[in-house]
Design an enzyme around this catalytic site. Sequence first.
Site, PDB file in Angstrom:
ATOM      1  N   HIS A 198       0.800  -1.225   0.000  1.00  0.00           N
ATOM      2  CA  HIS A 198       0.000   0.000   0.000  1.00  0.00           C
ATOM      3  C   HIS A 198       0.833   1.276   0.000  1.00  0.00           C
ATOM      4  O   HIS A 198       0.279   2.368  -0.126  1.00  0.00           O
ATOM      5  CB  HIS A 198      -0.972  -0.006   1.186  1.00  0.00           C
ATOM      6  CG  HIS A 198      -2.328   0.542   0.833  1.00  0.00           C
ATOM      7  ND1 HIS A 198      -3.477   0.246   1.540  1.00  0.00           N
ATOM      8  CD2 HIS A 198      -2.724   1.369  -0.162  1.00  0.00           C
ATOM      9  CE1 HIS A 198      -4.501   0.867   1.007  1.00  0.00           C
ATOM     10  NE2 HIS A 198      -4.072   1.564  -0.030  1.00  0.00           N
TER      11      HIS A 198
ATOM     12  N   ASP B  97      -9.815  -0.558   3.614  1.00  0.00           N
ATOM     13  CA  ASP B  97      -8.616  -1.079   4.270  1.00  0.00           C
ATOM     14  C   ASP B  97      -8.967  -1.384   5.728  1.00  0.00           C
ATOM     15  O   ASP B  97      -9.869  -0.765   6.294  1.00  0.00           O
ATOM     16  CB  ASP B  97      -7.515  -0.007   4.202  1.00  0.00           C
ATOM     17  CG  ASP B  97      -6.116  -0.531   4.481  1.00  0.00           C
ATOM     18  OD1 ASP B  97      -5.975  -1.591   5.118  1.00  0.00           O
ATOM     19  OD2 ASP B  97      -5.151   0.141   4.078  1.00  0.00           O
TER      20      ASP B  97
ATOM     21  N   HIS C  67      -6.595  -0.825   7.892  1.00  0.00           N
ATOM     22  CA  HIS C  67      -5.708   0.145   8.544  1.00  0.00           C
ATOM     23  C   HIS C  67      -5.888   1.524   7.906  1.00  0.00           C
ATOM     24  O   HIS C  67      -6.080   1.626   6.693  1.00  0.00           O
ATOM     25  CB  HIS C  67      -4.243  -0.256   8.372  1.00  0.00           C
ATOM     26  CG  HIS C  67      -3.930  -1.664   8.784  1.00  0.00           C
ATOM     27  ND1 HIS C  67      -4.026  -2.738   7.926  1.00  0.00           N
ATOM     28  CD2 HIS C  67      -3.518  -2.167   9.969  1.00  0.00           C
ATOM     29  CE1 HIS C  67      -3.689  -3.849   8.560  1.00  0.00           C
ATOM     30  NE2 HIS C  67      -3.378  -3.534   9.806  1.00  0.00           N
TER      31      HIS C  67
ATOM     32  N   ASP D 221      -3.458   3.736   7.686  1.00  0.00           N
ATOM     33  CA  ASP D 221      -2.158   4.120   7.101  1.00  0.00           C
ATOM     34  C   ASP D 221      -1.904   5.608   7.288  1.00  0.00           C
ATOM     35  O   ASP D 221      -1.535   6.328   6.354  1.00  0.00           O
ATOM     36  CB  ASP D 221      -2.094   3.729   5.618  1.00  0.00           C
ATOM     37  CG  ASP D 221      -2.115   2.216   5.435  1.00  0.00           C
ATOM     38  OD1 ASP D 221      -1.939   1.481   6.425  1.00  0.00           O
ATOM     39  OD2 ASP D 221      -2.317   1.760   4.303  1.00  0.00           O
TER      40      ASP D 221
ATOM     41  N   HIS E  31       4.365   1.126   4.267  1.00  0.00           N
ATOM     42  CA  HIS E  31       3.000   1.000   3.740  1.00  0.00           C
ATOM     43  C   HIS E  31       1.998   1.549   4.758  1.00  0.00           C
ATOM     44  O   HIS E  31       0.798   1.590   4.467  1.00  0.00           O
ATOM     45  CB  HIS E  31       2.670  -0.437   3.337  1.00  0.00           C
ATOM     46  CG  HIS E  31       2.642  -1.444   4.448  1.00  0.00           C
ATOM     47  ND1 HIS E  31       2.265  -2.754   4.248  1.00  0.00           N
ATOM     48  CD2 HIS E  31       2.947  -1.360   5.780  1.00  0.00           C
ATOM     49  CE1 HIS E  31       2.326  -3.418   5.395  1.00  0.00           C
ATOM     50  NE2 HIS E  31       2.748  -2.592   6.329  1.00  0.00           N
TER      51      HIS E  31
ATOM     52  N   ASP F  19      -7.460  -2.415  -0.520  1.00  0.00           N
ATOM     53  CA  ASP F  19      -6.456  -3.262   0.107  1.00  0.00           C
ATOM     54  C   ASP F  19      -7.068  -4.646   0.355  1.00  0.00           C
ATOM     55  O   ASP F  19      -8.206  -4.749   0.808  1.00  0.00           O
ATOM     56  CB  ASP F  19      -6.037  -2.623   1.442  1.00  0.00           C
ATOM     57  CG  ASP F  19      -4.829  -3.278   2.094  1.00  0.00           C
ATOM     58  OD1 ASP F  19      -4.812  -4.516   2.197  1.00  0.00           O
ATOM     59  OD2 ASP F  19      -3.920  -2.549   2.525  1.00  0.00           O
TER      60      ASP F  19
ATOM     61  N   ASP G 138      -6.617  -6.583   2.694  1.00  0.00           N
ATOM     62  CA  ASP G 138      -7.026  -6.822   4.080  1.00  0.00           C
ATOM     63  C   ASP G 138      -8.284  -6.065   4.485  1.00  0.00           C
ATOM     64  O   ASP G 138      -8.732  -6.177   5.632  1.00  0.00           O
ATOM     65  CB  ASP G 138      -5.882  -6.592   5.066  1.00  0.00           C
ATOM     66  CG  ASP G 138      -5.463  -5.142   5.240  1.00  0.00           C
ATOM     67  OD1 ASP G 138      -6.285  -4.233   4.991  1.00  0.00           O
ATOM     68  OD2 ASP G 138      -4.310  -4.906   5.641  1.00  0.00           O
TER      69      ASP G 138
ATOM     70  N   GLU H  10      -1.626  -4.934  -1.784  1.00  0.00           N
ATOM     71  CA  GLU H  10      -1.295  -5.860  -0.702  1.00  0.00           C
ATOM     72  C   GLU H  10      -1.589  -7.324  -1.022  1.00  0.00           C
ATOM     73  O   GLU H  10      -1.600  -8.160  -0.115  1.00  0.00           O
ATOM     74  CB  GLU H  10      -1.976  -5.463   0.618  1.00  0.00           C
ATOM     75  CG  GLU H  10      -1.482  -4.128   1.178  1.00  0.00           C
ATOM     76  CD  GLU H  10      -0.080  -4.172   1.780  1.00  0.00           C
ATOM     77  OE1 GLU H  10       0.474  -5.277   1.924  1.00  0.00           O
ATOM     78  OE2 GLU H  10       0.455  -3.092   2.109  1.00  0.00           O
TER      79      GLU H  10
END
Length: 316
Positions: free
Chosen positions: A99, A126, A128, A130, A143, A229, A231, A274
């Site tokens: 990412h 996502d 997260h 980030d 990332h 992403d 995840d 990712e």
Amino acid sequence: MMQKPCILFGVPVQDGAGRMGCDMGPSAFRTAGLITELSGLGYNVEDRGNIVPTPPRELSHPNSAIRALPEIVAWTEAIAEAAYRASGEGIPIFMGGDHSLSAGSMTGLARRAATEGREFFVLWLDSHPDFHTLETTTSGNLHGVPMAYATGRDGFSGYFPNVDVPVKPENVCMMGIRSVDPAERTALATTGVTVHDMRSIDENGVGPLLDGFLKRVAAVDGILHVSLDVDFLDPGIAPGVGTSVPGGATFREAHLIMEMLHDSGLVRSLDLVELNPFLDERGRTALLMVDLASSLMGRRVLDRPTQSYRHTPKAP
């Protein structure tokens, strides 16, 4: 969504992640049939190969945890320029890679939107946010910084390229968030970023939450970038990722989001990030990500074949 050509870029960057394997992502997306799927939907598809980073220069930072700073800066420079140029010609799709690539895609795309006199928005799918800076990251994996960098937070000057057109935090909507570090939580509380964590999705459903954001984009005739992403998805359906977090989006939630995005006609660019084929199960995650990208680009649920991610378009 406009029938502009889809311009594909491979971004085999893994330097921003904590484990190896994301550099194989672009090949996996190609092998899983992304080009075939988009062509079957009527798009002219241009695969421009893999982006090559600029020559890295020597850089060091007082935060000794940071890893691969020269490499990530070099990637960011190259990706931002590719994003700026391609977004003036068609719909760029960045096949990652980790990412960290979004540090380049978002800043290049924001610059393009500014030249067109349009508001730029980001839907961040996502687990997260980030939202670390170079000072706050404790893992040192870069990332985890792209959104903080692209929105113009302090601490990147002298290391990363200057951000001429920062993404406005109030123009960012994050969905699926369920893993936030304390420093990120504090920073997000002081911005206008919209954060819909998984509890919010559980309580309200993805439809109403996304609809509210899309109405904001449409109200100002904005340009929307989507950063997806792996995840974001529950690891039970998408195991091919190095940062899996339980409790992610379901198959139908993810497809509903993609279908609504297509219906909005607002999306002008896409990150697919990712994917780590080394951790995948017989290409399962790559096929699902291609399936989701196809839904975003216009494949309808009524066209879905039984018990298969693959879609062979019917003859006209």
